[in-house]
Enzyme design. Structure first.
Site, PDB file in Angstrom:
ATOM      1  N   TYR A 168       4.720  30.128 -31.847  1.00  0.00           N
ATOM      2  CA  TYR A 168       4.017  29.114 -31.067  1.00  0.00           C
ATOM      3  C   TYR A 168       4.976  28.531 -30.031  1.00  0.00           C
ATOM      4  CZ  TYR A 168       1.813  24.801 -29.611  1.00  0.00           C
ATOM      5  OH  TYR A 168       1.291  23.794 -28.838  1.00  0.00           O
ATOM      6  N   ASP A 183       6.884  14.752 -23.071  1.00  0.00           N
ATOM      7  CA  ASP A 183       5.609  15.468 -22.985  1.00  0.00           C
ATOM      8  C   ASP A 183       4.536  14.542 -22.414  1.00  0.00           C
ATOM      9  OD1 ASP A 183       3.550  17.260 -23.357  1.00  0.00           O
ATOM     10  OD2 ASP A 183       3.412  16.968 -25.518  1.00  0.00           O
ATOM     11  N   ASP A 211       0.984  26.791 -25.597  1.00  0.00           N
ATOM     12  CA  ASP A 211       0.314  25.577 -25.150  1.00  0.00           C
ATOM     13  C   ASP A 211      -0.046  25.745 -23.668  1.00  0.00           C
ATOM     14  OD1 ASP A 211      -0.423  22.953 -24.680  1.00  0.00           O
ATOM     15  OD2 ASP A 211       1.376  22.071 -25.583  1.00  0.00           O
ATOM     16  N   ASP A 213      -1.926  23.086 -22.276  1.00  0.00           N
ATOM     17  CA  ASP A 213      -2.297  21.702 -21.936  1.00  0.00           C
ATOM     18  C   ASP A 213      -3.761  21.598 -21.484  1.00  0.00           C
ATOM     19  OD1 ASP A 213       0.319  20.548 -22.479  1.00  0.00           O
ATOM     20  OD2 ASP A 213       1.008  21.705 -20.749  1.00  0.00           O
ATOM     21  N   HIS A 238      -3.950  27.286 -26.063  1.00  0.00           N
ATOM     22  CA  HIS A 238      -4.920  26.219 -26.328  1.00  0.00           C
ATOM     23  C   HIS A 238      -5.089  25.335 -25.103  1.00  0.00           C
ATOM     24  CE1 HIS A 238      -1.828  23.115 -27.293  1.00  0.00           C
ATOM     25  NE2 HIS A 238      -1.251  23.994 -28.105  1.00  0.00           N
ATOM     26  N   GLU A 240      -7.051  21.705 -23.735  1.00  0.00           N
ATOM     27  CA  GLU A 240      -7.535  20.438 -24.294  1.00  0.00           C
ATOM     28  C   GLU A 240      -8.402  19.682 -23.301  1.00  0.00           C
ATOM     29  OE1 GLU A 240      -3.494  19.457 -24.638  1.00  0.00           O
ATOM     30  OE2 GLU A 240      -3.565  17.831 -23.161  1.00  0.00           O
ATOM     31  N   CYS A 248       1.402  13.663 -25.146  1.00  0.00           N
ATOM     32  CA  CYS A 248       1.394  14.247 -26.486  1.00  0.00           C
ATOM     33  C   CYS A 248       0.208  13.685 -27.261  1.00  0.00           C
ATOM     34  CB  CYS A 248       2.712  13.889 -27.179  1.00  0.00           C
ATOM     35  SG  CYS A 248       2.633  13.940 -28.981  1.00  0.00           S
ATOM     36  N   ARG A 284      -8.962  22.794 -27.920  1.00  0.00           N
ATOM     37  CA  ARG A 284      -8.407  21.589 -28.555  1.00  0.00           C
ATOM     38  C   ARG A 284      -9.166  20.373 -28.031  1.00  0.00           C
ATOM     39  NH1 ARG A 284      -2.112  19.323 -27.876  1.00  0.00           N
ATOM     40  NH2 ARG A 284      -2.702  17.200 -27.327  1.00  0.00           N
ATOM     41  N   GLU A 314      -7.237  17.787 -32.679  1.00  0.00           N
ATOM     42  CA  GLU A 314      -5.916  17.146 -32.546  1.00  0.00           C
ATOM     43  C   GLU A 314      -5.909  15.766 -33.195  1.00  0.00           C
ATOM     44  OE1 GLU A 314      -2.914  17.189 -32.427  1.00  0.00           O
ATOM     45  OE2 GLU A 314      -2.021  16.891 -30.446  1.00  0.00           O
ATOM     46  N   ASN A 337      -2.275  21.147 -36.598  1.00  0.00           N
ATOM     47  CA  ASN A 337      -1.061  20.861 -35.831  1.00  0.00           C
ATOM     48  C   ASN A 337      -0.172  19.940 -36.661  1.00  0.00           C
ATOM     49  OD1 ASN A 337       0.791  20.432 -33.766  1.00  0.00           O
ATOM     50  ND2 ASN A 337      -0.473  18.893 -32.721  1.00  0.00           N
TER      51      ASN A 337
HETATM   52  C1  MIC Z   1       1.164  20.591 -29.888  1.00  0.00           C
HETATM   53  C2  MIC Z   1       1.739  19.881 -28.724  1.00  0.00           C
HETATM   54  O1  MIC Z   1       0.811  19.913 -27.675  1.00  0.00           O
HETATM   55  C3  MIC Z   1       2.991  20.584 -28.225  1.00  0.00           C
HETATM   56  O2  MIC Z   1       3.289  20.390 -27.061  1.00  0.00           O
HETATM   57  O3  MIC Z   1       3.648  21.267 -28.970  1.00  0.00           O
HETATM   58  C4  MIC Z   1       2.132  18.433 -29.012  1.00  0.00           C
HETATM   59  C5  MIC Z   1       3.134  18.317 -30.119  1.00  0.00           C
HETATM   60  C6  MIC Z   1       4.119  17.211 -29.934  1.00  0.00           C
HETATM   61  O4  MIC Z   1       4.141  16.545 -28.920  1.00  0.00           O
HETATM   62  O5  MIC Z   1       4.947  17.026 -30.842  1.00  0.00           O
HETATM   63  C7  MIC Z   1       0.872  17.642 -29.277  1.00  0.00           C
HETATM   64  O6  MIC Z   1       0.437  17.548 -30.429  1.00  0.00           O
HETATM   65  O7  MIC Z   1       0.340  17.097 -28.305  1.00  0.00           O
END
Ligand code: MIC
Length: 429
Positions: A168, A183, A211, A213, A238, A240, A248, A284, A314, A337
């Site tokens: 991943y 993030d 990811d 986004d 994925h 979202e 995040c 997501r 999520e 997740n």
């Molecule tokens: C899954 C996620 O999108 C990621 O960027 O890995 C993040 C994880 C994180 O920020 O720790 C998320 O859950 O948004």
């Protein structure tokens, strides 16, 4: 009188058989006779027809027997070589050619054994692409896909060397490691795609879920994102429903696009997949935090209707919600997740299986471990003027050992096989 036979290549006894063979009209067999004694490779049948050599008639007595023995030996050698060829081909077939052509150093850290492929629940004779493998694992009722989160080449190589089924690529880790930033929707399509492409091609036989986004814009950009991920060799992504100024999923105050816009993101992704090749689309939703369970499930259902292959609720906060979602969205597989210190419970693989999840990502796995180790090392340098081992027992890692994680041995073998000499000394133990 032309004698073109390289007699110097023959021993006395072989020369005798050879001469008699020629006179007995066995020119075509003569090479075989001599070949049977391992020196005949120097001879060519054409050369034999010109031979005129006096015959020692007394030797003719044993000639027939010697000929047949030699022929039998030659036949045995042929047979053994044939068996060896079949055996080699069979052994090779145990290592399926699942590597995408075009990669110079594919599968550098390990080769799949039949057993490994079987533990992945796949057909060992297959030549599946990464995305086909991911689909096969998703379709296998006995399979659970646990994906360690990696964010760069080194962390990916470590996971690959451990023989994982699927990787991943975390967006959070990519943003922090490539840009040194949080993030918060800072990473662009180019940042994410470049990182994903590099990771996916370290070992193209291992699927990578990356990811993506929000897809980085409207339908046209989302379509472009999907096309680029497909070309990069990414097996799954994925998408979202946060607005482009995202964050995040475990931070507060997330804002979302409406369900119609979200559905059109997924539709654009599916249309692009139709056009450019296959990729697993994981829908997501971040709706649980601000809009509640029902809205979140409604959005995931809309995404399935538009062509999503799997669902990602999520920020799930309770086991009850997790179980309910897996049940209500079935047969569409659901992803968990695992974000330690985030809003979700810390479900491990076994608990995920009990709940009904099909796959889980552990995005923080690498950066969470690297963080305290590097911080401690920097502090040591500042306080005591040197760096101590991270591991108990004082184990240190030299450059060669670390480079071996990143394909050093394969590079050396490749160079040598290609006739390179620059690195010859590095082969020495
Ligand atoms: C899954 C996620 O999108 C990621 O960027 O890995 C993040 C994880 C994180 O920020 O720790 C998320 O859950 O948004």
């Amino acid at each position: 009188m032309g004698n073109y036979v390289p007699e110097f290549a023959l021993e006395e006894s072989q020369r005798l058989f050879f001469r008699i063979g020629c006179l007995a009209g066995l020119q075509r067999l003569a090479p075989l006779i001599v070949w049977g004694s391992n020196t005949g490779e120097h001879l060519h049948p054409a050369a034999l027809t010109d031979v005129l050599i006096p015959v020692n008639i007394t030797a003719l007595e044993s000639f027939k027997n010697r000929v047949w023995i030699s022929l039998a030996l030659a036949a045995a050698q042929f047979f053994l070589r044939f068996v060896a060829t079949i055996f080699r081909a069979f052994m090779k077939s145990l290592l399926p050619s699942v590597v995408t052509p075009g990669s110079i150093f594919p599968a550098t850290t390990r080769q799949y054994t039949k057993k490994h492929i079987q533990t992945m629940g796949l057909n060992p004779n297959s030549t599946m692409t990464a995305v086909q493998k991911l689909r096969a694992m998703l379709a296998d009722p006995d399979k659970f896909i646990a994906c360690p989160g990696v964010y760069d080449g080194f962390t990916a190589r470590i996971a690959l060397q451990e023989g994982v089924d699927c990787l991943y690529m975390t967006g959070a880790g990519t943003t922090m490691s490539r840009l040194g930033m949080a993030d918060m929707g800072v990473a662009t399509l180019n940042d994410m795609k470049a990182n994903a492409e590099m990771i996916a091609n370290l070992d193209p036989s291992v699927p990578l879920i990356a990811d993506a986004d929000t897809g980085y814009g409207g339908p046209i950009i989302v379509g472009r994102t999907v096309a680029q991920y497909i070309r990069a060799g990414v097996a799954g992504l994925h998408l979202e429903d946060q607005i482009v100024n995202k964050r995040c999923g475990h931070l507060k105050g997330k804002q979302l696009v409406d369900i119609v816009e979200y559905a059109s993101r997924i539709k654009a992704a599916a249309m692009s997949r139709e056009k450019h090749g296959d990729i697993v689309i994981i829908a997501r939703t971040d709706a649980l935090q601000g809009f509640g369970y029902d809205e979140a499930i409604k959005r995931l259902r809309a995404a399935i209707a538009e062509g999503a292959d799997a669902c990602f609720l999520e920020g799930v906060t309770t086991r009850e919600d997790a179980e309910r979602a897996c049940k209500e969205l079935a047969p569409t597989p659901c992803l968990f997740n695992n974000v330690p210190g985030g809003v979700s419970p810390d479900f491990g693989v076994e608990e995920c299986k009990e709940i009904g999840y099909k796959l889980a990502i552990f995005p923080c796995l690498a950066f969470e471990m690297v963080y305290p180790a590097v911080r401690k090392a920097v502090q040591q340098l500042k306080t005591i003027g040197n760096v101590k081992a991270a591991e108990e027992g004082g184990r240190r890692y030299g450059p060669k050992e670390l480079f071996q994680v990143c394909g050093l041995d394969d590079f050396l073998d490749f160079d040598q096989a290609a006739g390179g000499t620059t690195y010859a000394k590095m082969h020495e133990k």
